[in-house]
Design an enzyme around this catalytic site. Sequence first.
Site: not given
Ligand SMILES: [Zn+2]
Length: 153
Positions: A65, A68, A114, A117, A137
């Site tokens: 991510c 984060c 995610c 976060c 996707c």
């Molecule tokens: Zn994240």
Amino acid sequence: MLTWKDVIHYSVHGNPKPDKRVEKTEAEWQEALSPEQFRITRKKGTEAPHSGALCSIYEAGKYACVCCGTPLFDSTIKFDSGTGWPSFTQPIKENAIQYEKDTSYGMVRVEVMCNTCDAHLGHVFPDGPAPSGLRYCINSESMELIQNAADHE
Ligand SMILES: [Zn+2]
């Protein structure tokens, strides 16, 4: 392995608990991210197809991510879907991603975020390759590729 049934279950009944949580204010995210990363991850934006830096990269590593740093996908489950966005068949861990029903733009889709976060990543569709049948996707701007250390030796 997650299948479409699991995805629907999570989007209706709630998501698996993440290993940890990262929470920041909108101003803090804006400070930490590029304008395009902020627009996509915090404002549920979408990058133009074939524009993403990670779209045609297949080097070994983990996709984390961009907000984060939590690992989300592994390069071994990346595939070329021809859509112009990085595509995966599974998350790296079952609790890395959260799923939410998205009815924007007159469509019913499943948004993926995610789980650490809440960054918007993209959507998941039930038309991926076997055995999972899933196609995640994902916007390039939502992720960074962490290359495997072993590849540099
Ligand atoms: Zn994240």
